[in-house]
Design an enzyme around this catalytic site. Structure first.
Site, short mmCIF file in Angstrom:
data_model
loop_
_atom_site.label_atom_id
_atom_site.label_comp_id
_atom_site.label_asym_id
_atom_site.label_seq_id
_atom_site.Cartn_x
_atom_site.Cartn_y
_atom_site.Cartn_z
N ASP A 47 -4.31 2.25 -5.00
CA ASP A 47 -3.23 1.79 -5.88
C ASP A 47 -3.04 2.81 -7.00
O ASP A 47 -3.36 2.56 -8.18
CB ASP A 47 -3.58 0.41 -6.43
CG ASP A 47 -3.66 -0.63 -5.33
OD1 ASP A 47 -2.91 -0.51 -4.34
OD2 ASP A 47 -4.48 -1.56 -5.45
N LYS A 75 3.19 -5.71 4.28
CA LYS A 75 3.41 -7.15 4.39
C LYS A 75 4.82 -7.48 4.90
O LYS A 75 5.61 -8.15 4.24
CB LYS A 75 3.18 -7.84 3.04
CG LYS A 75 1.76 -7.70 2.51
CD LYS A 75 1.58 -8.45 1.20
CE LYS A 75 0.17 -8.33 0.66
NZ LYS A 75 -0.14 -6.96 0.18
N ASP A 91 10.27 -10.59 7.99
CA ASP A 91 11.68 -10.41 8.32
C ASP A 91 11.93 -11.06 9.68
O ASP A 91 11.07 -11.79 10.19
CB ASP A 91 12.02 -8.91 8.35
CG ASP A 91 13.44 -8.62 7.90
OD1 ASP A 91 14.37 -9.24 8.46
OD2 ASP A 91 13.62 -7.78 7.00
N ILE A 92 13.08 -10.80 10.26
CA ILE A 92 13.32 -11.29 11.62
C ILE A 92 12.41 -10.53 12.58
O ILE A 92 12.00 -9.40 12.29
CB ILE A 92 14.81 -11.15 12.01
CG1 ILE A 92 15.23 -9.67 12.00
CG2 ILE A 92 15.69 -11.98 11.09
CD1 ILE A 92 16.64 -9.46 12.55
N ARG A 133 -15.11 -8.20 -6.16
CA ARG A 133 -15.58 -7.71 -7.45
C ARG A 133 -17.09 -7.94 -7.53
O ARG A 133 -17.62 -8.83 -6.88
CB ARG A 133 -14.93 -8.48 -8.61
CG ARG A 133 -13.40 -8.38 -8.69
CD ARG A 133 -12.97 -7.01 -9.18
NE ARG A 133 -11.55 -6.95 -9.46
CZ ARG A 133 -10.59 -6.74 -8.56
NH1 ARG A 133 -10.92 -6.59 -7.29
NH2 ARG A 133 -9.33 -6.68 -8.91
N GLN A 186 -6.11 -10.69 -9.75
CA GLN A 186 -6.68 -11.45 -8.63
C GLN A 186 -7.31 -12.72 -9.19
O GLN A 186 -8.09 -12.68 -10.13
CB GLN A 186 -7.77 -10.62 -7.93
CG GLN A 186 -7.31 -9.26 -7.47
CD GLN A 186 -6.65 -9.30 -6.11
OE1 GLN A 186 -6.22 -10.35 -5.65
NE2 GLN A 186 -6.55 -8.17 -5.47
N ARG A 238 -9.41 -1.39 -7.87
CA ARG A 238 -9.69 -1.01 -9.26
C ARG A 238 -11.17 -0.87 -9.60
O ARG A 238 -11.52 0.03 -10.39
CB ARG A 238 -9.01 -2.02 -10.20
CG ARG A 238 -7.53 -1.72 -10.39
CD ARG A 238 -6.79 -2.84 -11.06
NE ARG A 238 -6.69 -4.01 -10.19
CZ ARG A 238 -5.88 -5.04 -10.42
NH1 ARG A 238 -5.13 -5.04 -11.50
NH2 ARG A 238 -5.82 -6.04 -9.58
#
Length: 239
Positions: A19, A69, A72-73, A186, A195, A216
């Site tokens: 990220d 993620k 959709d169709i 974590r 989260q 992170r």
């Protein structure tokens, strides 16, 4: 270091969520940690900036979990998954909420692509940033745990066998033969960030997780190599 075969096609159960915002950052971190973590998770934050050529470049450093993620169709989801596979991804996410028809199509695509190399389509259940209070209003009448188990059953009935869930639902999905990928990992002293349903690495694996997504806690550490190594070592420590 021993490999955890349950984590396949990742090299070990710790998947680093990259990220970060720039290609150079991502490549530098991947170069530093490619011999430590089991693979790298990429999402829209990097993919939308740098495209599929960047995914291919990252794939030279380790197995790729492409986490866009798709929701959709069915035909659009199929095209997106195939493009992800062609770019080198080993894991790809779709939303379980896309429904049984879309998930059945995903199962067909997964079976076909697995003839070429190991590949999994993961169905996302309920985001780890949601808890009962923050569920969308139309989902609030049902507890989070019930959403997760109901969606996981639909995923399995559709022919897929891989699910993304929070560690808090792992005990509900044990012994189903599912490949379970768990974010929200974590250690006890680390901040949870956005989260809400989190857990330590050993506990999550004992509850049946196949692979753990960590971002992170590694990326924000003073020494990312040490932090990554500690997470991987925690996987193999005897309790």
């Amino acid at each position: 270091m021993n490999r955890n075969l349950k984590a396949s096609p990742m090299k070990n159960p710790i998947i680093l969520a990259l990220d970060v915002d720039t290609r150079d950052q991502a490549l530098r971190i991947a170069d530093d940690l490619s011999d430590i973590v089991g693979g790298f998770k990429l999402g829209p934050r990097l993919c939308l900036r740098y495209g599929m050529d960047f995914v291919k470049e990252m794939g030279e450093r380790g197995p790729i979990f492409l986490d866009n993620k798709h929701f959709d169709i069915p035909s659009t989801m199929e095209a997106a998954v195939r493009a992800s596979f062609e770019a080198g991804a080993s894991l790809v996410t779709v939303h379980a909420l896309s429904g049984a028809e879309a998930l059945r199509k995903m199962a067909e695509v997964e079976r076909e692509l697995n003839q070429q190399r190991p590949f999994r389509i993961l169905a996302v259940t309920i985001l780890t940033s949601w808890d009962q209070n923050s569920l969308p209003v139309n989902l609030k009448p049902m507890p989070v745990a019930e959403h997760v188990t109901t969606l996981a059953s639909m995923v399995q009935d559709s022919g897929l066998s891989s699910v993304v869930c929070s560690p808090h639902e792992l005990d509900l999905l044990q012994n189903r033969g599912l490949y379970l990928v768990t974010p929200g990992i974590r250690t006890s002293m680390q901040a949870s960030g956005d989260q809400k349903r989190i857990m330590g690495p050993q506990e999550a694996l004992q509850l049946g997780a196949s692979a753990l997504v960590v971002g992170r806690p590694i990326l924000e550490a003073k020494d990312i190599k040490q932090a990554a190594t500690e997470f991987v070592m925690a996987v193999y420590e005897e309790k």
